[in-house]
Structure formats: structure tokens, C-alpha cells
Motif scaffolding. Structure first.
Motif, short mmCIF file in Angstrom:
data_model
loop_
_atom_site.label_atom_id
_atom_site.label_comp_id
_atom_site.label_asym_id
_atom_site.label_seq_id
_atom_site.Cartn_x
_atom_site.Cartn_y
_atom_site.Cartn_z
N LEU A 58 0.84 -1.18 0.00
CA LEU A 58 0.00 0.00 0.00
C LEU A 58 0.89 1.25 0.00
N VAL A 59 0.57 2.19 -0.85
CA VAL A 59 1.30 3.46 -0.90
C VAL A 59 0.45 4.54 -0.25
N PHE A 60 1.05 5.24 0.72
CA PHE A 60 0.37 6.30 1.47
C PHE A 60 1.07 7.63 1.22
N ALA A 61 0.29 8.69 1.01
CA ALA A 61 0.86 10.03 0.84
C ALA A 61 0.10 11.02 1.70
N TYR A 62 0.86 11.88 2.39
CA TYR A 62 0.29 12.99 3.14
C TYR A 62 0.37 14.24 2.28
N THR A 63 -0.52 15.16 2.49
CA THR A 63 -0.58 16.39 1.70
C THR A 63 0.79 17.08 1.62
N PRO A 64 1.12 17.73 0.51
CA PRO A 64 2.45 18.31 0.33
C PRO A 64 2.83 19.29 1.45
N VAL A 65 4.05 19.15 1.94
CA VAL A 65 4.58 20.03 2.97
C VAL A 65 5.98 20.46 2.57
N GLU A 66 6.51 21.45 3.29
CA GLU A 66 7.81 22.01 2.94
C GLU A 66 8.93 20.97 3.08
N ASP A 67 8.83 20.10 4.09
CA ASP A 67 9.86 19.08 4.31
C ASP A 67 9.20 17.72 4.49
N PRO A 68 8.96 16.99 3.39
CA PRO A 68 8.28 15.69 3.49
C PRO A 68 9.01 14.70 4.39
N ALA A 69 10.34 14.82 4.51
CA ALA A 69 11.10 13.88 5.33
C ALA A 69 10.66 13.93 6.80
N VAL A 70 10.30 15.12 7.26
CA VAL A 70 9.82 15.26 8.64
C VAL A 70 8.56 14.43 8.83
N TYR A 71 7.66 14.47 7.86
CA TYR A 71 6.39 13.77 8.00
C TYR A 71 6.49 12.28 7.74
N ALA A 72 7.53 11.84 7.08
CA ALA A 72 7.76 10.39 6.97
C ALA A 72 7.96 9.82 8.37
N GLY A 73 8.69 10.55 9.21
CA GLY A 73 8.87 10.12 10.60
C GLY A 73 7.61 10.26 11.43
N VAL A 74 6.88 11.34 11.22
CA VAL A 74 5.64 11.58 11.96
C VAL A 74 4.64 10.44 11.73
N TRP A 75 4.56 9.96 10.49
CA TRP A 75 3.57 8.95 10.14
C TRP A 75 4.07 7.51 10.31
N SER A 76 5.34 7.32 10.67
CA SER A 76 5.93 5.97 10.65
C SER A 76 5.19 4.98 11.55
N ASP A 77 4.85 5.39 12.78
CA ASP A 77 4.18 4.46 13.69
C ASP A 77 2.79 4.11 13.18
N PHE A 78 2.06 5.11 12.68
CA PHE A 78 0.74 4.82 12.13
C PHE A 78 0.84 3.85 10.96
N LEU A 79 1.83 4.03 10.10
CA LEU A 79 1.95 3.16 8.93
C LEU A 79 2.31 1.73 9.34
N GLU A 80 3.04 1.56 10.43
CA GLU A 80 3.27 0.22 10.96
C GLU A 80 1.95 -0.40 11.41
N HIS A 81 1.13 0.40 12.07
CA HIS A 81 -0.19 -0.07 12.50
C HIS A 81 -1.05 -0.42 11.29
N LEU A 82 -1.02 0.42 10.26
CA LEU A 82 -1.77 0.15 9.03
C LEU A 82 -1.32 -1.16 8.41
N SER A 83 -0.02 -1.41 8.43
CA SER A 83 0.52 -2.66 7.89
C SER A 83 0.03 -3.86 8.68
N THR A 84 0.02 -3.74 10.01
CA THR A 84 -0.42 -4.84 10.86
C THR A 84 -1.89 -5.17 10.62
N VAL A 85 -2.72 -4.14 10.55
CA VAL A 85 -4.17 -4.36 10.40
C VAL A 85 -4.51 -4.91 9.03
#
Length: 321
Positions: A58-85
Motif C-alpha cells: 500500500l502506498v500512502f501520501a500525506y498532503t504536500p509540505v515544505e519538508d516531506p522527510a519530517v512527516y515520513a517520521g511523523v507517520w511511521s508508527d501509524f503506517l506500521e499499524h496500518l501494515s499490521t491491520v
């Protein structure tokens, strides 16, 4: 930050009345690629099972931001949960623009996404996006305000002072970054872009905020939820900018899926959002700065009615075939 003036009326009575009328006559503006037999204004799931997507990743994208790398970390735990479910691998896709995010959705390369408020109708109509949730506070309240900001000493102390000056927008699909302020300036102040004031397009709210702070732009229309998060990360300081206008509250980023995911997969993705425990996560740390603490159910038909009306009032169309 010294707040100069905070009028909270969004638009004139005449425009608000037009919005109400538009809502009563809401209809789907979907691309001919999609159907809406149930009348909920979003693309139906294909009835032909051969058209369903059930990808291994599954490919997930968050709305464009100035520094996408910051939000890759912000979303990492949720995406692990998404993977598990879901039982799927999940990949974070750092998008640089609303156009890139929409194109990925249309091309079938994006399966789960958060589209910003103004881009959600474009994603729904042109990309078959099916939004089902957004972030909210613990008490269920949600949303953000559009603000027009300037830097201290700019000489801009009110909206009227924008006459002959420069105002930065984010992108033409943005609600708070373009459509709402355009409708406001036209209806309340009789001001037209590139006639009464100069315009620039920064590409994102982060860029607009930093542009004002660094005096690249004289003023900018932004979503205050973004500046609240930037303040919390010490990217900007309260003394760096001043607010000359604050709107009423709008719904925030919509999260949803591509229309052609296999129904069982789409359901498990929804379950992942609504079963996620925010406590102690990077997502909580980031979005608590804008008062958000949970995902709540939404419908595009109801929650985006005012956004569709603003888009209609500013002449937006969805000619995407």
C-alpha cells in the motif's frame, strides 16, 4: 506575536446565501471515469471485481509540505499499524505538490492518502478519492482557520492595506491558501488578484509562512493549523509574523482511499484509522500542536459542503477527462 485585527466573518451575507443555495443543489462533478449511483457525490466502487486493486504494498501520501522527510517520521508508527491491520507492506510516498499527489492517485500508484481541504474536491472528482475520516480534538471538534499574515513593520495593518501590495497564495486547489481568501477579498473588500494586489504562489503553507517570515512575501494566506505546528517545532517564532485576518472554521485534511480498492481491503484500512492508539506516538506529538488527537468519521457530502460552495463561488471546475 502582536495580532493587529481579527475579524471572524468569512464572507458577505450575499455570498453565504449563495453557498447555502449551492449546497441544496449539490450534485456530483465526477470525471466520466467514475459513477455515483448512490448519490453520495463520490465515486462508486467498481461492480466488476476484475477492476479491483489488491496490491501487496500500500502506498500512502500525506498532503504536500515544505519538508516531506519530517512527516515520513511523523507517520511511521501509524503506517506500521496500518501494515499490521491490513497485512500489507506500506510505503510512505513524499509528494512535492498537489498535482503530483493527484496524478499518482489517478494512475493507480497511490492507495491511501490525506488530501488538504481545498484539494479534496479535486481528488474526489478527478481521482476517484473516497474520503472517510479526518483528525479531530478529544472532544470531537475539528477544523482550522484561514489567516492572512504579514511580517512586523511591513506597513500592512489591515486587509485594506493589501491594496497595491503583494499577497502569496499556496496553490490554486487550496481552500485556505487560495479559494477562501480569493472569495473573501472579492466579496468583502472588492479586491481582485493581480488588479488590486500582486500575487505569488509558494506551493505550500510552510513555504508561504517562511516566505513572510523571511520577507520574501509581504503577506500570505495560510492555514493556521500549519503555523501552530511550525511554532511548536520552533521553525518560526510568534514574534516573526502578525495576523491581520482570521476566518471561520473549515474542515481539515481528509483521509481516504482510491475508489477501486478491493472492498475488504478498503474496510481494513478504515479499521486501521479508527483503531489507532495515538498515545505516545510521533503523530500525537506533531498534531497535538494543532489540537488534534483522534480520527473521526466524515462524509464528503456533508463535511465538504462549504468547501464545494467556495470552489463554486470562485469558478472552480473539474474538467479532468
Amino acid at each position: 506575536m502582536h495580532t493587529l485585527s481579527l475579524p471572524r466573518t468569512l464572507l458577505s451575507t450575499a455570498v453565504v446565501s449563495a453557498f447555502a443555495l449551492a449546497t441544496l443543489h449539490a450534485h456530483a462533478d465526477l470525471s466520466s471515469r467514475y459513477s455515483d449511483h448512490d448519490g453520495d457525490l463520490v465515486a462508486d466502487v467498481p461492480t466488476d471485481e476484475s477492476q479491483w486493486q489488491d496490491p501487496d504494498t500500500l502506498v500512502f501520501a500525506y498532503t504536500p509540505v515544505e519538508d516531506p522527510a519530517v512527516y515520513a517520521g511523523v507517520w511511521s508508527d501509524f503506517l506500521e499499524h496500518l501494515s499490521t491491520v491490513t497485512g500489507k507492506e506500506v510505503q510512505f510516498f513524499p509528494v512535492q505538490s498537489n498535482a503530483a499527489q493527484l496524478e499518482a492517485l489517478r494512475a493507480g500508484r497511490l492507495h491511501v492518502a490525506g488530501f488538504n481541504t481545498g484539494s479534496t474536491p479535486v481528488a474526489v472528482n478527478c481521482g476517484g478519492f473516497r474520503p472517510f475520516t479526518m483528525m479531530a480534538a478529544e472532544d470531537g471538534s475539528f477544523g482550522y482557520e484561514m489567516e492572512i499574515i504579514t511580517y512586523p513593520g511591513s506597513g500592512i495593518e489591515s486587509v485594506e492595506d493589501l491594496q497595491g501590495r503583494q499577497l502569496a497564495f499556496t496553490a490554486e486547489t487550496s481552500n485556505s491558501g487560495f479559494r477562501a481568501p480569493s472569495a473573501l477579498l472579492r466579496s468583502e473588500y472588492g479586491m481582485e488578484a493581480d488588479e488590486d494586489f500582486e500575487t505569488a504562489f509558494s506551493g505550500s503553507h510552510d513555504n508561504s509562512i517562511l516566505g513572510v517570515v523571511n520577507k520574501d512575501y509581504e503577506a500570505a494566506a495560510i492555514a493556521n493549523s500549519v503555523v501552530h505546528r511550525m511554532l511548536a517545532r520552533d521553525v518560526v517564532g510568534e514574534e516573526d509574523y502578525e495576523v491581520i485576518y482570521t476566518s471561520d472554521t473549515f474542515p481539515t485534511t481528509a483521509y481516504g482511499t482510491a475508489h477501486n480498492l478491493a472492498p475488504d481491503l478498503a474496510e481494513s484500512i478504515q479499521n486501521a484509522f479508527f483503531s489507532y492508539d495515538w498515545e505516545g506516538t510521533a503523530l500525537e506529538a506533531e498534531f497535538a500542536n494543532s489540537g488534534e488527537a483522534q480520527f473521526i468519521p466524515i462524509t464528503y457530502e456533508d463535511n465538504w459542503a462549504v468547501i464545494r460552495a467556495i470552489a463554486n463561488a470562485t469558478g472552480a471546475t473539474y474538467d479532468c477527462d
